[in-house]
Design an enzyme around this catalytic site. Structure first.
Site: not given
Ligand SMILES: [Ca+2]
Ligand SMILES: [Ca+2]
Length: 546
Positions: A471, A522, A160, A513
């Site tokens: 991710h 992530e 993020d 994956d």
């Protein structure tokens, strides 16, 4: 098999997975990867069960092969192993790639192809006008809600685009510890970032990108904002397209103490570079002192997300560990008894660190700077680290595949747990040179580079088979096929609430994956930092002669 390689005198081993009760010895041949010539032959151990994968495993050791080269392992009836190197650069190549990953997660700057290779991108998140969220208003002499402050730079935390003090703090500390413990090895390696060649090691340059940001997170009263985030997570977009309003959120005892510890450590590192950054070392120490004083005045203020904020919470209600860590760092930097007296040496808890548990970081720094301790305190610190290492190496020795975690330890970010255990083993190795600790630590790197239940490297861009769809928003949205390199993914574990399709119920294999799998695939700065540390540390500590 570790799909990258080994220092010439490292312990080297290969695992053979599969259920076969034959008592005929299983022979392995090590081949020169290009010529196919056999350079070493040996046999595997008897098989043993690895509960984490539900499989039987045989191990073979080929540590006596020390000649530099590129090799693969052949066993009749199964595919050859991935190729690997024996090279004096094996570990530092890993460290450099993992360090470069931090550059790729820099906020507030464009990445140009000169430095970013195939992964250039536009600048995201200038963060020059960040709003004080009402949750961050606490105490007297504090900024009012709605006030705008500039808080540029720093690293995006993970997949993020948000910035959190406690997680970036432990990441920065881990990087700087590699420099404090192994300055020669770290300073010898550059990673082609804009600051390369400015007279400071690139690891320090990269750490400064986050330290400059962290300094802006301190409120007028010495308290430290918990995080700089949106109200919620962004979609699958590039940083420059992520334009949601940014806020300073919360102010907690943990963020103040984490900040105090990291700034105190950074102050003594930056004292070596006052020519490059005049006055920064002193500024960091002043900031550390005031954050620590704030925490002493506000010793039990936990952070929880306000109702309108849903970004990472990093919840922690126990601050005795952060108090010990901050006091230790401040004492080491200042030599002042006021900080020394705040450390109860007998109560230091020898445990493996993560963002919510900093006991191990206090022990690590106190051991590194043990010349500043009384002989009795030095003995306490060293005994605690040795006791921890004995427990960790025993877990490793009892594992069928020689990995340092048990089936019950496969939690979120299991790969980082393996590496942080390796890091703590090396603290004890630095004390007493017990080769078992070094070999167990080597195994932790071998695990994330391929000797694991999935027969894959868990680091993007490294090894023969590695994650392709982490991710990680830039990797997902940049239009480049290959993922941004150098990122350690979290790794397999049993609790996967993301609803993705998992084909195995065995914890060591429960991984997919795919972007969908934020619980196993992530990336995060606090997972990459111990990978950087381990690469440099194993380079520095592996003996130069057999
Ligand atoms: Ca804690
Ligand atoms: Ca991509």
């Amino acid at each position: 098999m570790n799909q990258v390689g080994f220092e010439p005198n490292a312990a080297k081993s290969v695992a053979l997975v599969g259920n076969n009760t034959s008592t005929t010895p299983y022979v392995f041949n090590i081949l020169n990867d290009s010529t196919g010539a056999v350079v070493q032959t040996g046999t595997f151990s008897a098989q043993a069960n690895w509960p984490a994968s539900g499989e039987n495993v045989r191990m073979a050791d080929f540590s006596t092969l020390t000649t530099a080269g590129r090799y693969r392992v052949r066993v009749n009836g199964v595919a050859d192993s991935a190729p690997f190197s024996i090279s004096a650069d094996a570990n530092t190549d890993v460290a450099k790639l993992a360090l470069k990953a931090f550059y790729y997660n820099r906020a507030s700057t464009a990445l140009t192809s000169q430095y970013a290779g195939a992964w250039p991108r536009l600048a995201g998140h200038a963060d020059t006008s960040v709003q004080i969220h009402p949750s961050a208003v606490f105490g007297t002499n504090t900024r009012a809600a709605g006030t705008r402050v500039s808080s540029s730079k720093g690293w995006y935390d993970a997949g993020d685009y948000n910035k959190y003090i406690v997680n970036s703090g432990i990441s920065t500390y881990t990087l700087l510890s590699a420099y404090e413990q192994f300055p020669g090895v770290v300073a010898a390696h550059t990673v082609n970032i804009p600051e390369t060649g400015n007279g400071m090691p690139d690891l320090v340059n990269e750490a400064l990108w986050n330290l400059d940001w962290m300094l802006t997170m301190q409120d007028l009263d010495g308290g430290v904002y918990f995080k700089l985030t949106n109200l919620g997570f962004d979609g699958r977009i590039m940083p420059n397209a992520a334009n949601n309003t940014r806020y300073m959120v919360g102010k907690s005892t943990s963020s103040a103490l984490n900040f105090a510890a990291v700034m105190a450590q950074a102050s003594r590192v930056m004292a070596n570079f006052d020519n490059q950054r005049p006055g920064l070392s002193a500024q960091m120490l002043t900031a550390a002192r005031s954050a620590y004083a704030w925490a002493k005045a506000n010793p039990n203020r936990a952070f929880t997300n306000p109702s309108d904020v849903s970004t990472g919470e990093y919840g922690d209600n126990t601050f005795s560990d952060e108090f010990a860590w901050a006091a230790a760092e401040l004492f080491i930097t200042t030599n002042e008894n006021t900080y020394l007296n705040d450390i109860n040496f007998n109560n230091l808890n020898a445990s493996v660190p993560y963002w919510g548990n900093s006991w191990g970081l206090a022990l690590m720094s106190l051991s590194t700077h043990s010349s500043k301790l009384s002989s009795s305190n030095k003995t306490i610190v060293e005994n605690k680290l040795t006791t921890l290492a004995n427990s960790l190496s025993s877990t490793w020795q009892n594992s069928a595949i020689r990995v340092g975690i048990n089936a019950s330890d496969f939690n979120w970010g299991s790969n980082s747990e393996v590496l942080n255990r390796g890091m703590m083993l090396l603290q004890a190795y630095r004390i007493n040179n017990n080769r078992n600790y070094l070999n167990a630590a080597q195994s932790s790197l071998d695990y994330v580079l391929g000797r694991n239940g999935l027969n894959m490297s868990f680091v993007t861009g490294l090894g023969t088979r590695s994650p392709l769809k982490p991710h990680h928003r830039p990797s997902d949205a940049d239009g480049v096929t290959a993922p941004v390199p150098g990122w350690l993914i979290g790794g397999p574990h049993g609790n996967t609430p993301d609803g993705c399709a998992y084909t195995s119920t065995a914890v060591a294999k429960r991984y997919v994956d795919d972007w969908c799998s934020y619980s196993t695939n992530e990336v995060a700065i606090n997972w990459n930092a111990p990978l950087v540390y381990m690469g440099f540390a194993l380079k520095a500590l592996t003996p130069a002669t057999p």
